[in-house]
Design a protein around this motif. Structure first.
Motif, PDB file in Angstrom:
ATOM      1  N   PHE A 324       0.845  -1.209  -0.227  1.00 56.85           N
ATOM      2  CA  PHE A 324       0.156   0.148  -0.054  1.00 56.85           C
ATOM      3  C   PHE A 324       0.956   1.262  -0.021  1.00 56.85           C
ATOM      4  CE2 PHE A 324      -2.570  -3.256   1.956  1.00 56.85           C
ATOM      5  CZ  PHE A 324      -4.062  -3.007   1.390  1.00 56.85           C
ATOM      6  N   PHE A 326      -0.063   5.128   0.666  1.00 52.39           N
ATOM      7  CA  PHE A 326      -1.056   6.162   0.889  1.00 52.39           C
ATOM      8  C   PHE A 326      -1.191   7.498   0.278  1.00 52.39           C
ATOM      9  CE2 PHE A 326      -0.788   2.967   4.421  1.00 52.39           C
ATOM     10  CZ  PHE A 326      -2.292   2.651   4.480  1.00 52.39           C
ATOM     11  N   ALA A 333      -5.447   4.899  -0.909  1.00 53.09           N
ATOM     12  CA  ALA A 333      -4.105   4.461  -1.562  1.00 53.09           C
ATOM     13  C   ALA A 333      -4.026   3.723  -2.683  1.00 53.09           C
ATOM     14  CB  ALA A 333      -3.775   3.538  -0.387  1.00 53.09           C
ATOM     15  N   THR A 334      -2.950   3.467  -3.256  1.00 55.29           N
ATOM     16  CA  THR A 334      -2.469   2.483  -4.322  1.00 55.29           C
ATOM     17  C   THR A 334      -2.277   1.065  -3.791  1.00 55.29           C
ATOM     18  OG1 THR A 334      -0.312   3.157  -4.494  1.00 55.29           O
ATOM     19  CG2 THR A 334      -2.163   4.561  -5.853  1.00 55.29           C
ATOM     20  N   ILE A 335      -2.754   0.317  -4.480  1.00 54.58           N
ATOM     21  CA  ILE A 335      -2.229  -1.086  -4.096  1.00 54.58           C
ATOM     22  C   ILE A 335      -1.760  -1.835  -5.168  1.00 54.58           C
ATOM     23  CG2 ILE A 335      -3.203  -3.209  -3.244  1.00 54.58           C
ATOM     24  CD1 ILE A 335      -5.751  -1.813  -2.607  1.00 54.58           C
ATOM     25  N   THR A 385      -6.343   1.054  -6.950  1.00 50.70           N
ATOM     26  CA  THR A 385      -6.512   2.155  -6.142  1.00 50.70           C
ATOM     27  C   THR A 385      -7.809   1.821  -5.131  1.00 50.70           C
ATOM     28  OG1 THR A 385      -8.216   3.422  -7.545  1.00 50.70           O
ATOM     29  CG2 THR A 385      -5.740   4.051  -7.559  1.00 50.70           C
ATOM     30  N   THR A 386      -7.774   2.053  -3.758  1.00 50.35           N
ATOM     31  CA  THR A 386      -8.997   2.033  -2.965  1.00 50.35           C
ATOM     32  C   THR A 386      -8.908   3.383  -2.189  1.00 50.35           C
ATOM     33  OG1 THR A 386      -9.867   0.655  -1.313  1.00 50.35           O
ATOM     34  CG2 THR A 386      -7.233   1.099  -1.378  1.00 50.35           C
ATOM     35  N   THR A 391     -12.884  -0.396  -4.345  1.00 50.05           N
ATOM     36  CA  THR A 391     -11.671  -0.658  -4.809  1.00 50.05           C
ATOM     37  C   THR A 391     -11.572  -1.123  -6.280  1.00 50.05           C
ATOM     38  OG1 THR A 391     -10.663  -1.691  -2.687  1.00 50.05           O
ATOM     39  CG2 THR A 391      -9.494  -2.269  -4.601  1.00 50.05           C
TER      40      THR A 391
END
Length: 536
Positions: A324, A326, A333-335, A385-386, A391
């Protein structure tokens, strides 16, 4: 094993050839040595095979000599109709320093090999072929000197169809080499196939062993099998001589009494379950982040304006830890997540053999049996992204796989394509990040979305879903038999090419590393419960 080529003349032969070409297109869309006991009933004892054979191999820099050592145990004698199951089989190849230098020049620091040894099986005048396959462990390239690789893997059983000595003789040998750099990345290309031919000065012509089939009363004779020339019967002779097959046991090369080689049956389904076994075992043990899942689908064949069904096959997945990053305001956050996977069938990295039939030119039914063989690591990379409520994720599956054809039938008549018919290189797709992921591989893309507390839509690694892509079919190689028609150029011109659309469906993954298996995802023995249905 394929059947012998039938005699076909004139227009019929031309049509059959065209139909054969069409059969290969079903391949375009698809994304141990089993140590069987040699103590078959009637076996008098076990003889050890320990043959050191010279080969000539074609490397990037040219032809190089190599030594292949074959070790196994086989019975000295079996009853008529009893299968001969080689035990504790290993194949060790020693590559000379110039060959090692070729691999190092590609940037390789480590190499892993899949080996294929063609073994000729003969009983009197009747002949067949078996392929002894093996895999090696990753091995570091030596700074100087030769490289030694030892492989173990699948070995089919062999059954004589009459009394008399059944002989095994080494033939062609090949290595599919997967290369990695010092930091674990892939070289460019990431895989190299090396074809080898038995040297003309090979001792005893490459003979490995002879097994006496049947009792003395059945005409098997009293001559003990041997690896020496004195123990080998001549290729032809008068029936009834010691070591020869009697008249009723003889089979010509077109006959149905040729020695039988027990290759895996097409389809791979087990009992009422319409899919092959898909679970971890001692050779491939589960880890702390292990998943398994079935995949199936369709693919278009552009040149023939058709589609092929790919039946369910197993994938074993090692899920990576999500990473993650942030946003500055912590609104989301991007994942990113990097996972790896392997095709898995009977302890080999391949799909089960399966059949497909096309009605081709003049409505001639043509059936091909084929499989996909993995030549390097399959990677699964997700980026999304979430905002912690919603998500979205894009996932790319990259799979280096070659297509192999094991048999063809044209209007019910077998056409012998040999034991080495495959695409020259891996299936190839356009990659959105070619510099980061060099080399030829199939690329499939899936996009998934999920709102917290609701069912996911599209594709996510855990829940599965649709994966799509486009693939090019490479040139074919090794199609045909010695002294027969070479089909390579014809198949390449008629089938190979870009723009073949693929749509695969992954089923719900089973999280086998969980303390308690989820009954909605997994069977009691740790197999995926969801077997997906292909979608066009």
């Amino acid at each position: 094993m394929t059947g012998p080529r039938a005699a076909v003349r004139g227009t019929a032969r031309s049509r059959a050839r065209s139909a054969v070409i069409a059969a290969f297109v079903v391949l375009a869309a698809t994304v141990p040595m089993a140590a069987g006991a040699a103590g078959a009933a009637g076996a008098a004892g076990t003889q050890e095979i320990d043959a050191e054979l010279p080969y000539v191999c074609l490397f990037p820099s040219g032809k190089q000599s190599a030594t292949v050592r074959v070790s196994a145990g086989v019975p000295e004698r079996v009853a008529a109709g009893e299968p001969i199951e080689p035990a504790e089989v290993s194949t060790t190849v020693e590559l000379p320093q110039p060959a090692v230098a070729d691999l190092a020049a590609l940037g390789a620091a480590d190499v892993r090999a899949a080996t294929r040894l063609v073994v000729g099986v003969a009983q009197g005048e009747a002949t067949a072929e078996a392929t002894w396959r093996g895999d090696t462990q990753p091995t570091a390239l030596p700074a100087t000197g030769p490289l030694k690789l030892t492989a173990t893997g699948d070995v089919p059983s062999m059954t004589g169809q009459g009394s008399g000595e059944l002989t095994m003789t080494a033939g062609g040998f090949a290595l599919d080499l997967t290369l990695t750099t010092a930091d674990g990345g892939a070289t460019d290309p990431g895989a190299v196939t090396v074809d080898c031919a038995l040297a003309k000065d090979a001792p005893d012509g490459g003979r490995l062993a002879g097994v006496q089939v049947g009792t003395d009363e059945e005409g098997g004779g009293t001559q003990a099998p041997s690896n020496s020339p004195s123990g080998a019967p001549p290729a032809s002779g008068t029936p009834g001589q010691p070591g020869q097959v009697p008249e009723e046991g003889l089979a010509d090369r077109q006959g149905e009494r040729a020695p039988k080689v027990a290759e895996p049956s097409p389809g791979g389904a087990v009992g009422d379950r319409p899919a092959p076994i898909c679970k971890y075992d001692q050779k491939y043990p589960a880890g702390p982040m292990s998943l398994n899942a079935y995949i199936t689908g369709y693919a278009n064949v552009t040149k023939l304006d058709g589609a092929a069904l790919i039946p369910p096959f197993c994938t074993l997945i090692t899920q990576g830890e999500p990473q993650f990053e942030f946003f500055p305001d912590f609104s989301g956050a991007t994942i990113t997540q990097h996972s790896t996977a392997d095709l898995w069938y009977q302890q080999r990295k391949q799909t089960p053999p399966f059949e497909a039939t096309f009605l081709t030119f003049d409505f001639t039914p043509t059936t091909a049996t084929m499989m996909l063989e993995q030549t390097g690591p399959v990677t699964i990379d997700s980026h999304g992204t979430t905002n912690f409520l919603f998500t979205s994720t894009d996932t790319y599956v990259r799979a280096p796989v070659v297509l192999r054809v094991t048999s063809l039938k044209v209007n019910g008549t077998p056409l012998d394509v040999g034991t080495t018919c495959r695409t020259r290189t891996s299936l190839a797709s356009p990659d959105p990040e070619p510099e980061k992921y060099p080399g030829d591989h199939l690329v499939l893309h899936g996009r998934g979305e999920q709102t917290t507390g609701e069912t996911a839509t599209g594709y996510l690694l855990l829940s599965g879903g649709p994966l799509t892509g486009e693939v090019s079919i490479p040139a074919f190689t090794g199609c045909g038999t010695a002294g027969g028609e070479n089909l390579d150029r014809l198949l390449t011109a008629s089938v190979s090419g870009p723009g073949n659309y693929v749509k695969m469906i992954q089923g719900q993954a089973c999280f086998v590393s969980a303390d308690v298996l989820n009954p909605d995802e997994c069977t009691e023995d740790g197999q995926p419960k969801k077997i997906p249905i292909a979608e066009r």
